[in-house]
Design an enzyme around this catalytic site. Structure first.
Site, short mmCIF file in Angstrom:
data_model
loop_
_atom_site.label_atom_id
_atom_site.label_comp_id
_atom_site.label_asym_id
_atom_site.label_seq_id
_atom_site.Cartn_x
_atom_site.Cartn_y
_atom_site.Cartn_z
N LYS A 24 0.84 -1.22 0.00
CA LYS A 24 0.00 0.00 0.00
C LYS A 24 0.86 1.25 0.00
O LYS A 24 1.80 1.36 0.79
CB LYS A 24 -0.88 0.01 1.26
CG LYS A 24 -1.82 -1.18 1.34
CD LYS A 24 -2.55 -1.22 2.68
CE LYS A 24 -1.62 -1.50 3.83
NZ LYS A 24 -2.32 -1.78 5.10
N GLY B 113 -7.01 4.20 10.17
CA GLY B 113 -7.78 2.97 9.96
C GLY B 113 -7.97 2.57 8.51
O GLY B 113 -8.66 1.60 8.22
N THR B 114 -7.31 3.30 7.59
CA THR B 114 -7.48 2.95 6.17
C THR B 114 -6.96 1.54 5.88
O THR B 114 -7.59 0.77 5.15
CB THR B 114 -6.75 3.94 5.24
OG1 THR B 114 -5.46 4.21 5.78
CG2 THR B 114 -7.51 5.24 5.10
N GLY B 115 -5.79 1.22 6.48
CA GLY B 115 -5.19 -0.09 6.20
C GLY B 115 -6.05 -1.23 6.72
O GLY B 115 -6.30 -2.22 6.01
N CYS B 116 -6.52 -1.08 7.96
CA CYS B 116 -7.36 -2.13 8.56
C CYS B 116 -8.62 -2.33 7.72
O CYS B 116 -9.04 -3.46 7.45
CB CYS B 116 -7.80 -1.73 9.97
SG CYS B 116 -6.44 -1.31 11.06
N THR C 130 -7.49 9.66 7.90
CA THR C 130 -7.03 8.41 7.28
C THR C 130 -6.70 7.34 8.32
O THR C 130 -6.13 6.30 7.98
CB THR C 130 -5.78 8.67 6.42
OG1 THR C 130 -4.79 9.28 7.24
CG2 THR C 130 -6.10 9.55 5.23
N1 ADP Z 1 -5.50 10.24 1.27
C1 ADP Z 1 -5.84 9.11 0.66
N2 ADP Z 1 -6.65 9.14 -0.43
C2 ADP Z 1 -7.05 8.01 -1.06
N3 ADP Z 1 -6.65 6.80 -0.67
C3 ADP Z 1 -5.82 6.69 0.41
C4 ADP Z 1 -5.37 7.83 1.13
N4 ADP Z 1 -4.57 7.41 2.14
C5 ADP Z 1 -4.53 6.07 2.05
N5 ADP Z 1 -5.25 5.64 1.00
C6 ADP Z 1 -5.48 4.24 0.59
O1 ADP Z 1 -5.86 3.54 1.77
C7 ADP Z 1 -5.34 2.23 1.77
C8 ADP Z 1 -4.48 2.03 3.02
O2 ADP Z 1 -3.20 2.53 2.74
P1 ADP Z 1 -2.14 3.04 3.78
O3 ADP Z 1 -2.65 4.26 4.44
O4 ADP Z 1 -0.87 3.15 3.03
O5 ADP Z 1 -2.06 1.84 4.81
P2 ADP Z 1 -2.01 1.84 6.41
O6 ADP Z 1 -3.28 2.45 6.87
O7 ADP Z 1 -1.88 0.41 6.76
O8 ADP Z 1 -0.84 2.67 6.79
C9 ADP Z 1 -4.58 2.11 0.46
O9 ADP Z 1 -5.41 1.55 -0.53
C10 ADP Z 1 -4.22 3.54 0.12
O10 ADP Z 1 -4.00 3.72 -1.28
C1 MP5 Z 2 -5.46 -1.69 17.36
C2 MP5 Z 2 -4.92 -1.13 16.10
N1 MP5 Z 2 -4.73 -1.93 15.03
C3 MP5 Z 2 -4.24 -1.43 13.88
C4 MP5 Z 2 -3.89 -0.10 13.75
C5 MP5 Z 2 -3.34 0.45 12.46
O1 MP5 Z 2 -4.06 1.56 11.98
P1 MP5 Z 2 -3.96 2.09 10.48
O2 MP5 Z 2 -4.92 1.29 9.67
O3 MP5 Z 2 -4.33 3.52 10.51
O4 MP5 Z 2 -2.56 1.89 10.05
C6 MP5 Z 2 -4.09 0.73 14.89
N2 MP5 Z 2 -3.78 2.03 14.86
N3 MP5 Z 2 -4.59 0.17 16.05
MG MG Z 3 -3.27 4.44 6.78
#
Ligand code: ADP
Ligand code: MP5
Ligand code: MG
Length: 576
Positions: free
Chosen positions: A249, A284-287, A282
């Protein structure tokens, strides 16, 4: 499943029937709930533990489904989230539950850790004892027909080993691993000690892993990842650790105006790109992305489709939530269900439906407005100023786009006066402009379906001429009944007139409030309202208000008349 039968869900729904696929020998052999499962989307598939051939199917009416025995039930797609709790509910288990609910999949949970967390960061972490993680896993997996397991925060080597052991004992259709290590705020959720067990034990069992930039870098011994090409290299190297698919990601990719993720399935790379939403929300986007992938896999979609849908889901939710404000920290949560904003908007109708709103019910008519050279919004404004207590837009000939624009404009006017606005027949328009409800006729969208589509708080009215239709409207979840035509009218061709007697019969049979309609105006409104039956709450009028020079004057006249008429007593006693 060599000889299973697949039918598209859309063709099944089109028939308004549930189709249950039953092998003829199933009931004869007395299969139990565990080895006979019917899943509903995207295909109805009958699965049996011993791959029993499917030789036939039975179609049953929706209502007959309730009579099914325990041995044949509709299987709901099910994701088990094994993750940490986020007290701020933006990420972790809470995000997973919301993402699965939004994607219409059941989600059970095994909590590995409890974090004290908000939009500022992580203030505390308390891991759940390993034995108790094991106990939760067993409780769910031994009983609940889980399709897909999705993992988030796995804070210790012991917990990962327990998970892998339990999954060998209770295999599932797919395993989605989000290798959570660091929160968006930069706080450590799982230390470097877990890296080797991730690489060597968990990843080879995974159908997909979804590291973010920092996690991919940590898994690759700290290599710098700064460009889309770097993501591709990382995806290939991570693939070599054993997962069937990799999604790296790029949400945190520096200097990128797009949010770019790289998907690799061993053969092909897919660059998934969407415009970067300008928002702080943003967390929780990854989860959520990983949960959505799991949800789509649980429904039976192939991996590439699941990943594409998940990316689109996150992007849509972020865009919807870009301006919402929860917490004072740098990373706010977003709204998975796309629902929060509407309820906080000033213009949302805040009162529940009140049957006294039916007193002077104005129904618009596009022909009449055309004839008198006024816009629909001018007509609605004048009717409200004259005392209309509820408005229905009945635009049988309008083009959809024009109708939607008018409906939005009328809604603004109605909201500013606290008058509910309903749409005749067009559920799509009601949904698109967030109107207060709909009014449907006997041959329109069934009230039960309208209720399901609009949700529990919107107003649903149904036209009824008979006690039987009235009873059905109640069962279907309607809020009120429109009964008519009481008198002959030229706004509805070939409409059977029920007369005052028909109105009385319907009112007596009704458990819902009733509004009388059809040929009613200043000359006869009093006669109608004084028939002396329970539940008659008002009159609905088209021509009397709109087929004249001045809507304001006509509405005022009728309003004065209704206010004077004796509609207390019976009408105050609503039986619901
Ligand atoms: N500002 C944003 N606009 C659109 N998509 C986003 C944005 N930030 C993250 N994403 C998308 O959200 C998903 C989670 O990505 P990311 O934020 O890199 O992971 P994590 O939350 O695990 O750190 C990916 O599909 C990413 O492309
Ligand atoms: C309990 C728990 N699990 C996972 C994440 C990752 O969060 P994110 O999706 O923003 O990277 C978090 N902040 N807390
Ligand atoms: Mg994220």
């Amino acid at each position: 499943m060599a000889s299973s039968t697949f039918l598209s869900a859309s063709s099944l729904f089109a028939t308004k029937h549930y189709l249950l696929l039953i092998p003829p020998q199933a009931s004869a052999k007395g299969y139990t709930n565990n080895n006979l499962r019917v899943s509903n989307s995207p295909s109805f598939v009958l699965r049996t533990k011993n791959s029993t051939h499917l030789q036939g199917f039975v179609a049953m009416q929706e209502k007959d489904a309730s009579t099914l025995g325990d041995d044949l039930k509709i299987k709901i797609p099910h994701v088990l989230s094994v993750a940490g709790s986020d007290s701020g509910a933006g990420a972790g288990i809470q995000a997973d539950l919301k993402a699965c609910a939004a994607r219409r999949v059941y989600c059970s949970t095994v909590i590995t850790s409890v974090t004290a967390q908000n939009t500022v960061g992580v203030q505390g972490v308390s891991n759940v004892p390993e034995d108790f993680v094991a106990e939760q896993l067993k409780s769910v997996l031994s009983d609940m027909q889980v399709d897909v397991v999705k993992t988030g925060m796995l804070p210790s080597v012991g917990i990962i080993n327990i998970l892998c052991k339990t999954l060998r004992e209770f295999p599932v259709q797919a395993l989605v691993v989000d290798p959570v290590m660091v929160s968006t705020s930069g706080d450590v959720l799982a230390g470097p000690s877990i890296l080797s067990v991730f690489r060597e034990v968990l990843f080879p069992m995974a159908d997909i892993i979804t590291p973010n930039l920092k996690e991919a870098s940590a898994l690759l011994d700290g290599v710098q990842l700064e460009t889309v090409d770097d993501l591709r290299c990382a995806a290939r190297l991570l693939y070599d650790m054993g997962p069937k698919n990799v999604l790296v990601k790029g949400g945190d990719l520096p200097d990128s105006s797009d949010a770019v993720d790289i998907f690799f399935n061993g053969d092909n790379f897919y660059e998934l790109r969407s415009p970067r939403v300008k928002t702080q929300n943003t967390h929780g986007t990854g989860c959520s992305l990983a949960s959505c992938i799991a949800a789509e896999l649980a429904k039976g979609y192939p991996m590439v489709s699941a990943v594409k849908v998940a990316k689109r889901f996150v992007e849509t939710a972020l865009d919807y939530s870009k301006d919402i404000f929860i917490g004072n920290g740098p990373q706010g949560p977003f709204d998975h269900l796309l629902r929060l904003k509407r309820h906080s908007q000033d213009c949302h109708r805040l009162q529940a439906f009140n049957s006294s709103d039916l007193l002077l019910y104005a129904v618009t008519d596009s022909e009449m407005n055309k004839k008198w050279g006024r816009s629909i919004t001018d007509a609605v404004k004048a009717a409200i100023e004259g005392g209309a207590t509820i408005v229905q837009l009945r635009e049988k000939d309008a083009e959809t786009q024009d109708f939607l624009e008018s409906a939005k404009a009328c809604l603004k006017i109605c909201r500013s006066h606290g008058v509910p606005l309903l749409i005749n027949d067009r559920i799509d328009i009601a949904l698109a402009c967030d109107a207060d409800g709909v009014h449907v006729g006997q041959s329109d969208m069934p009230a039960r379906v309208a209720r399901t589509l609009l949700g529990p708080e919107k107003i649903v009215g149904v036209s009824c001429k008979t006690p039987e239709q009235t009873r059905q409207a109640w069962v279907d979840g309607a809020d009120y009944i429109g009964c008519g035509g009481v008198y002959p009218t030229n706004t509805k061709e070939n409409n059977i007139t029920v007369g005052l007697d028909g109105l009385k019969t319907v009112c007596m049979a009704s458990t819902l409030p009733v509004v009388a309609i059809g040929g009613i105006g200043v000359s006869n409104a009093r006669t109608v309202m004084e028939i002396g039956v329970p539940n008659l709450k008002g009159v609905a009028v088209v021509s009397a208000l709109f087929d004249g020079e001045c809507v304001l004057t006509e509405t005022r006249k009728l309003h004065a008349m209704l206010s004077e008429s004796n509609i207390d007593g019976y009408t105050q006693k609503l039986i619901i």
